[in-house]
Design a protein around this motif. Structure first.
Motif, mmCIF file in Angstrom:
data_model
loop_
_atom_site.group_PDB
_atom_site.id
_atom_site.type_symbol
_atom_site.label_atom_id
_atom_site.label_comp_id
_atom_site.label_asym_id
_atom_site.label_seq_id
_atom_site.Cartn_x
_atom_site.Cartn_y
_atom_site.Cartn_z
ATOM 1 N N ARG A 48 -34.497 1.714 -1.202
ATOM 2 C CA ARG A 48 -33.191 1.482 -1.826
ATOM 3 C C ARG A 48 -32.459 0.324 -1.168
ATOM 4 N NH1 ARG A 48 -28.588 3.909 -0.138
ATOM 5 N NH2 ARG A 48 -29.826 5.488 0.971
ATOM 6 N N SER A 74 -23.122 10.642 7.107
ATOM 7 C CA SER A 74 -22.720 9.286 6.766
ATOM 8 C C SER A 74 -21.216 9.119 6.835
ATOM 9 C CB SER A 74 -23.199 8.927 5.345
ATOM 10 O OG SER A 74 -24.601 8.890 5.309
ATOM 11 N N ARG A 99 -37.676 6.397 1.232
ATOM 12 C CA ARG A 99 -36.719 6.289 0.117
ATOM 13 C C ARG A 99 -35.505 5.446 0.505
ATOM 14 N NH1 ARG A 99 -35.182 11.878 -2.472
ATOM 15 N NH2 ARG A 99 -33.981 10.427 -3.741
ATOM 16 N N ARG A 100 -35.001 5.683 1.679
ATOM 17 C CA ARG A 100 -33.851 4.908 2.166
ATOM 18 C C ARG A 100 -34.204 3.429 2.281
ATOM 19 N NH1 ARG A 100 -31.566 5.600 8.274
ATOM 20 N NH2 ARG A 100 -29.695 4.290 8.135
ATOM 21 N N SER A 109 -23.410 4.025 8.540
ATOM 22 C CA SER A 109 -23.909 4.711 7.347
ATOM 23 C C SER A 109 -24.691 5.968 7.656
ATOM 24 C CB SER A 109 -24.786 3.759 6.522
ATOM 25 O OG SER A 109 -26.028 3.538 7.165
ATOM 26 N N ALA A 110 -25.081 6.186 8.907
ATOM 27 C CA ALA A 110 -25.861 7.377 9.225
ATOM 28 C C ALA A 110 -25.717 7.718 10.695
ATOM 29 C CB ALA A 110 -27.331 7.163 8.880
ATOM 30 N N ASP A 131 -26.834 13.481 6.551
ATOM 31 C CA ASP A 131 -27.010 12.532 7.652
ATOM 32 C C ASP A 131 -25.716 12.194 8.354
ATOM 33 O OD1 ASP A 131 -25.775 11.073 5.712
ATOM 34 O OD2 ASP A 131 -27.216 9.415 5.686
ATOM 35 N N THR A 165 -23.527 0.042 -0.048
ATOM 36 C CA THR A 165 -24.427 -0.788 -0.850
ATOM 37 C C THR A 165 -23.877 -2.199 -0.991
ATOM 38 O OG1 THR A 165 -25.210 1.136 -2.090
ATOM 39 C CG2 THR A 165 -25.547 -1.029 -3.099
ATOM 40 N N GLN A 170 -38.450 7.558 6.335
ATOM 41 C CA GLN A 170 -37.362 6.690 5.882
ATOM 42 C C GLN A 170 -37.704 5.931 4.589
ATOM 43 O OE1 GLN A 170 -34.347 6.373 7.337
ATOM 44 N NE2 GLN A 170 -34.802 7.746 9.034
#
Length: 271
Positions: A84, A149, A80-81, A185-186, A147, A157, A78
């Motif tokens: 961010r 989403s 990179r997620r 979101s996922a 994923d 965001t 996880q």
């Protein structure tokens, strides 16, 4: 809070904060409701509301450390997620801290119970709401998302930024709101979403805590005592999430959120 280091009342206050910290760490890592235990304990130990709020934010830094240590399995892959979302939440936390230090909180406190109640509703209706949002997206919700989403990137965001702002400003049940946002979101197991929620919310909390450490009346002895308890509770919490069935856990989180919303609304309207 000098009474923490002098006499028997000090020992009682320290014991209260340590026990509240363990409960807060558990509640925070499982349900995003750490302040349900920690903030009232700081008030009961004799801190005024503003000092209790900023001390609570500083103490809950250890909640993030504990959950990160206890959620290594869920956080694998996880990075990179997390980077961010944590950066966005940290920006929100910095804005929230600036607002708290520069504006009166009375008007915002009236909105807090409704935000918490909304987050609780979103957690309860996560699956039908995900399907509804996905249907309205181009491609019927698939849209090439690996994923699954439901929320497009930009709205998600923005939602993370706003929850981070709320977390830096007031913080009570910010984890409930973040869990609601991330749940949309996922498509993933709740323990994974919960682990990501803990780190992302923690990023907003840490940013605000740094500001409060230099600019606000933090009671460091109280923060240390509460923080030790939070570290222990937060370390254990992810193991509990792994073992509890997802639907009952989601319902329990939502009901606890409703309870906190009612309590805060009653206090806000009474003052």
């Amino acid at each position: 809070m000098t009474e923490l280091i002098t006499g028997h009342p000090a020992l009682a206050s320290a014991a209260l904060l340590l026990a509240a910290g363990i409960a807060a760490g558990l509640a925070g890592s499982i349900a995003g409701l750490a302040s349900l235990f920690s903030y009232p304990a700081l008030l009961a130990a004799g801190l005024p509301p503003v000092a209790a709020n900023v001390t609570n934010t500083v103490a809950l830094f250890s909640n993030t450390v504990g959950t990160a240590a206890g959620s290594r399995a869920e956080l694998r892959g996880q990075r990179r997620r997390l980077m961010r979302l944590a950066c966005v939440a940290a920006l929100g936390g910095a804005i929230g801290a600036a607002l708290l230090l520069g504006t009166p909180s009375s008007a915002f406190e009236l909105a807090v119970p409704w935000l918490i109640a909304l987050g609780s509703v979103l957690i309860l209706v996560r699956e039908p709401l995900r399907r509804l949002i996905a249907k309205r997206r181009p491609g019927g919700g698939t849209n090439g998302d690996p994923d699954g989403s439901a929320l497009p990137g930009l709205p998600m965001t923005g939602a993370v930024l706003l929850v981070g702002l709320y977390g830096g400003y007031f913080g009570a049940a910010a984890g409930v709101l973040m869990l609601a946002v991330l749940s949309l979101s996922a498509a993933e197991p709740l323990p994974v979403t919960n682990a990501v929620k803990n780190i992302v919310t923690g990023a907003a909390n840490v940013t605000a805590a740094v500001a409060y450490a230099f600019l606000a009346p933090v009671d460091w002895m109280a923060a240390l005592t509460l923080g030790i308890g939070c570290l222990v509770g937060a370390w254990v919490g992810p193991a509990v999430v792994r073992r509890v069935p997802e639907t009952p856990l989601r319902v329990a989180v939502a009901l606890a959120g409703f309870g906190l919303a009612w309590s805060l609304w009653r206090d806000a309207t009474a003052s």
